[in-house]
Design an enzyme around this catalytic site. Structure first.
Site, PDB file in Angstrom:
ATOM      1  N   LYS A   1      -5.110   8.594   1.809  1.00 11.53           N
ATOM      2  CA  LYS A   1      -6.624   8.089   2.063  1.00 11.53           C
ATOM      3  C   LYS A   1      -7.374   9.284   1.776  1.00 11.53           C
ATOM      4  O   LYS A   1      -7.166  10.132   1.238  1.00 11.53           O
ATOM      5  CB  LYS A   1      -6.513   7.223   3.469  1.00 11.53           C
ATOM      6  CG  LYS A   1      -5.496   6.486   3.667  1.00 11.53           C
ATOM      7  CD  LYS A   1      -5.406   5.282   3.219  1.00 11.53           C
ATOM      8  CE  LYS A   1      -4.377   4.168   3.078  1.00 11.53           C
ATOM      9  NZ  LYS A   1      -3.927   3.549   4.489  1.00 11.53           N
TER      10      LYS A   1
HETATM   11  C1  LIG Z   1      -3.127   2.365   5.057  1.00 13.85           C
HETATM   12  C2  LIG Z   1      -3.590   1.263   5.656  1.00 13.85           C
HETATM   13  C3  LIG Z   1      -3.484   0.783   6.898  1.00 13.85           C
HETATM   14  C4  LIG Z   1      -2.219   1.381   7.936  1.00 13.85           C
HETATM   15  O1  LIG Z   1      -2.870   2.879   8.053  1.00 13.85           O
HETATM   16  P1  LIG Z   1      -1.885   3.799   8.781  1.00 13.85           P
HETATM   17  O2  LIG Z   1      -2.625   4.875   9.368  1.00 13.85           O
HETATM   18  O3  LIG Z   1      -0.665   4.055   7.751  1.00 13.85           O
HETATM   19  O4  LIG Z   1      -1.317   3.078  10.018  1.00 13.85           O
HETATM   20  C5  LIG Z   1      -3.906  -0.122   7.412  1.00 13.85           C
HETATM   21  N1  LIG Z   1      -4.700  -1.265   6.363  1.00 13.85           N
HETATM   22  C6  LIG Z   1      -5.102  -0.713   5.052  1.00 13.85           C
HETATM   23  C7  LIG Z   1      -5.947  -1.462   4.183  1.00 13.85           C
HETATM   24  C8  LIG Z   1      -4.135   0.477   4.564  1.00 13.85           C
HETATM   25  O5  LIG Z   1      -4.461   0.826   3.312  1.00 13.85           O
END
Ligand SMILES: *Cc1c(COP(=O)(O)O)cnc(C)c1O
Length: 383
Positions: free
Chosen positions: A190
């Site tokens: 991210k």
């Molecule tokens: C990555 C992601 C999540 C989950 O994130 P984590 O921190 O890995 O639990 C939830 N929603 C979206 C749209 C994502 O891309």
């Protein structure tokens, strides 16, 4: 052999020093860094309350709990997302359904949402919560979704896991002006990372208190929340059922350090995306459209392979060249788990058509222009 992933973190010496300093400090968890990270994020996005947790998945779960989602209720989200945006509803025992996507932005379609709300109102099964997802870092049309939430009486959880660092209208994504709660993820692919980590953001003090309680066992040390006067200075009460979703001090210190470079990260992503737009012109792929209502954080650069029949071969070819292309997302309603709950292929045709052509090209702050040229050269070679 090249090894270019689709996304990866950018960790500086300063980031490392920040984590090492925590390791040498008194607190590895439940110390000063988590509140400092929460305040830094709240100030950055312009929101009143921020509750850090160990993942965005956990943040989505406690957001649903705080909004009172339970068995018999409905949660709607987009099929073009990671499964976590839907699973949070199931953790609370609620039913999950989906709203098809807009064919230009790949975000939840406001028109499809309007149609589905009308039908649901007539049938008496309106959703309690709608979870729009800022796909690839681009905000949904949140003002319109917010207006619909008032008209039909549902809550909005904005899944902004892709989108910190982006803007929508005159706000920062995550500010929760158009949502009850906004969610961020700090997974390494991210925009900024804490290894694992997430946050729930809100301008509602009551919701913030619930989020804080649910992340740590439903335990309180606040005399105002206790049923009787404290037995002594050691005393706490468990007043409801919560979980252990706490973020560690190591993660929070990394987050504070990463946040200092967020605007640089997003600017670099934009520079690289613009280069892709130019370099890919003339090749049989559609580059991602950018809505005028905002400025994407550009978590992903998903192209559409015009000839869907070639997508798989292109994917395999790119992987054979050491390029970690990926596909975002397999429509959630086609997952076996959701099929067992009654979803069927064909239910959300735009999301399925999008998926059949989707290919995410590498995009991250440390991607070099030379590697980017190699990615485009490989696509050209394939065609
Ligand atoms: C990555 C992601 C999540 C989950 O994130 P984590 O921190 O890995 O639990 C939830 N929603 C979206 C749209 C994502 O891309």
């Amino acid at each position: 052999m090249k090894n270019i992933p689709y996304g990866r973190q950018d960790i500086s010496d300063e980031d490392i020093a920040a984590v090492v300093a925590v390791l040498k400090s008194d607190f590895l968890t439940q110390g000063p860094n988590v509140p400092a990270f929460e305040k830094a994020i709240a100030d950055y996005v312009g929101v009143e309350h921020a509750v850090a947790v160990n993942s965005a998945t956990s943040a989505l779960h406690i957001a649903c709990m705080a909004l009172g989602l339970e068995s018999g209720d409905w949660l709607w989200t987009t099929p073009n997302t990671f499964v976590a945006s839907a699973n949070c509803g199931r953790y609370c025992g609620a039913n999950v359904s989906f709203v098809d996507i807009d064919k230009d932005t790949y975000n939840m379609s406001v028109d499809a949402l309007k149609d589905k709300l009308k039908t649901a109102k007539a049938a008496g099964n309106l959703p309690k919560i709608v979870v729009p997802v800022a796909f690839a870092g681009q905000s949904c049309e949140m003002a319109e979704i917010h207006a619909l939430s008032k008209e039909y009486g549902f809550f909005v959880i904005e899944d902004a896991s892709h989108a910190i660092g982006g803007n929508y209208l005159d706000t920062k994504i995550g500010c929760s002006k158009y949502a009850d709660i906004s969610i961020l993820s700090f997974h390494p692919v991210k925009i900024i990372t804490t290894a694992e980590g997430g946050m729930a953001l809100t301008n509602n003090a009551e919701l913030a208190e619930k989020l804080q309680s649910y992340r740590s066992h439903g335990i309180t040390r606040d005399p105002k929340r206790m049923t009787h006067e404290a037995d002594g200075a050691w005393y706490y009460q468990q007043v409801e059922l919560g979980l252990n979703y706490r973020m560690t001090e190591l993660q929070a210190a990394l987050g504070v350090s990463q946040l200092k470079r967020i605007d640089e990260f997003v600017a670099t992503r934009h520079k690289l995306a613009k280069r892709y737009d130019e370099l890919l012109a003339g090749l049989p792929v559609t580059t991602p459209a950018q809505a005028k209502s905002g400025h994407s954080a550009l978590h992903l650069y998903p192209v559409q392979v015009k000839d869907a029949a070639k997508r798989q071969a292109l994917f395999d070819f790119m992987r054979s060249k050491g390029i970690g292309v990926n596909v975002h997302y397999i429509p959630v309603h086609t997952q076996p788990y959701y099929q067992e709950l009654g979803c069927k292929p064909g239910d959300y045709p735009e999301a399925e058509a999008y998926y059949s052509r989707a290919l995410s090209l590498p995009l991250y702050a440390t991607l070099t222009e030379a590697d980017q040229d190699y990615v485009v050269d490989c696509i050209r070679e394939f065609f």
